[in-house]
Design an enzyme around this catalytic site. Sequence first.
Site, PDB file in Angstrom:
ATOM      1  N   HIS A   1       0.870  -1.174   0.000  1.00 42.95           N
ATOM      2  CA  HIS A   1       0.000   0.000   0.000  1.00 42.95           C
ATOM      3  C   HIS A   1       0.911   1.230   0.000  1.00 42.95           C
ATOM      4  CE1 HIS A   1      -3.905   1.922   1.707  1.00 42.95           C
ATOM      5  NE2 HIS A   1      -3.183   2.826   1.088  1.00 42.95           N
TER       6      HIS A   1
ATOM      7  N   ARG B   1      -8.232  15.072   2.436  1.00 41.35           N
ATOM      8  CA  ARG B   1      -7.950  15.702   3.721  1.00 41.35           C
ATOM      9  C   ARG B   1      -6.479  15.496   4.051  1.00 41.35           C
ATOM     10  NH1 ARG B   1      -7.264  11.014   6.394  1.00 41.35           N
ATOM     11  NH2 ARG B   1      -8.652   9.259   5.923  1.00 41.35           N
TER      12      ARG B   1
ATOM     13  N   VAL C   1      -3.292  11.069   8.647  1.00 45.93           N
ATOM     14  CA  VAL C   1      -2.682  10.844   9.952  1.00 45.93           C
ATOM     15  C   VAL C   1      -1.158  10.807   9.820  1.00 45.93           C
ATOM     16  CG1 VAL C   1      -2.598   9.300  11.947  1.00 45.93           C
ATOM     17  CG2 VAL C   1      -4.718   9.514  10.652  1.00 45.93           C
TER      18      VAL C   1
END
Length: 451
Positions: A210, A293, A296
């Site tokens: 990923h 957005r 994290v």
Amino acid sequence: MTGFDTVLVANRGEIALRVVRTCREMAIRSVVAYSTADRDSAAVRAADASVQIGPAAPQRSYNYAPAVIEAALRTGAQAVHPGYGFLSEDPDFAEICARNGLVFVGPAPEVMARLSDKALARTMMAEAGLPVLPGTGQPVTGRAEVVAAARRIGLPLIIKAAAGGGGRGMTVVRRPDQLLSAYRSTRAAARIGFGDDRVYLERYWERARHVEVQVLADGHGSVVHLGERDCSVQRRRQKLVEESPAPGLRPDVARRLAEYAVAGARSAGYTGAGTFEFLVDGDEVAFIEVNCRIQVEHPVTEARTGIDIVREQLTIAAGAPLSVRQEDVRPSGVAVECRVNAEDPDRDFAPCPGRLDEFVPPAGPFVRVDTGVHQGWRVPSEYDSLLAKVIVWAPDRAGALARMDSALREFRVSGPGVHTTVSLLRRVLADPEFRAARHTTSLLDPVRDEG
């Protein structure tokens, strides 16, 4: 500098404190909106002002748009920074902000609406030339359509919620007899979790990594990428360890991913900070989604580039151009982030809320800790279990992993019934597959079983 005198921070925990600190550096007054559970949080303590918006339950506070809007208007804010989670990827909330004369720190509502629908985003990116996995371009409905799509795509496949996010709303199907029950259960979970039961099908890569690319785009036509991050170490498809650059990734593959991300952002008319996520299997890559957005894991990119992504978000939202050009972005060294959660890995990562009688984060050269808690804090059960993010930088990967292990060894956190992921994270760092950069998204289960 940005044209904003006051920004309402509509979030909690470490990301709320993160935004407050950048606002302070930019001479912007910060107001933190908080629930009753967070009245004594680090973000509330650090902000210039704060306003209570409701009880602990998110649907009556952080996810309740009328309370957030009222807080912004009452405190004289010109903009709302939503952080991540909660209302950060809600195009309706962004539209409500606009109707009330408030600037939403993020992409335009219509852009977010298209990209937050993962099935639609997949189609849009394919039209923009990004590679996608075999799958359905539209949500599927009914037994016959699901069975036909599965035959065309082949197994294994994954069923995804069109409105999903945060690693939720996904079910892997490896056998034909699992298909229909997985379809029904994923729809039910999507309906409960997102209020939208639409799902789509996609081919599943068993041994993929990923990898994501951070982009910044302003309203003046500039789009830059800040390099890639590897986020393959996950539990329940939610990330625990992130690093930049992605280890072992061939330079030509990294370059292709960056080019795809920039092309995708341009084609969508994207503005703000965003992340384009991909699966990588050898030389093959496939787009999976866009996060509209701040992520994290943004600190690992900041550590390598020296660019304050929150500052750029606020600058873009105010209508100013990006402060950097692509040629100004010169990442160096290796950065790693580990998420320390109040969870018990031996009980399938069950959350462990409770009082933190001891909370002493690590410190040292090139060690950054983003946290919104403190000693004596009671970890609420209503929210995500994240306690802290530990971020380290070093000139090379071996040095970064050693520095991270040292930092985690130094981390002291305890309380009645409170367990954390610290020991698991240290086992991941020592895992031979991880150290050799041969790990994939399936790494964590065998590592956890060893402990």
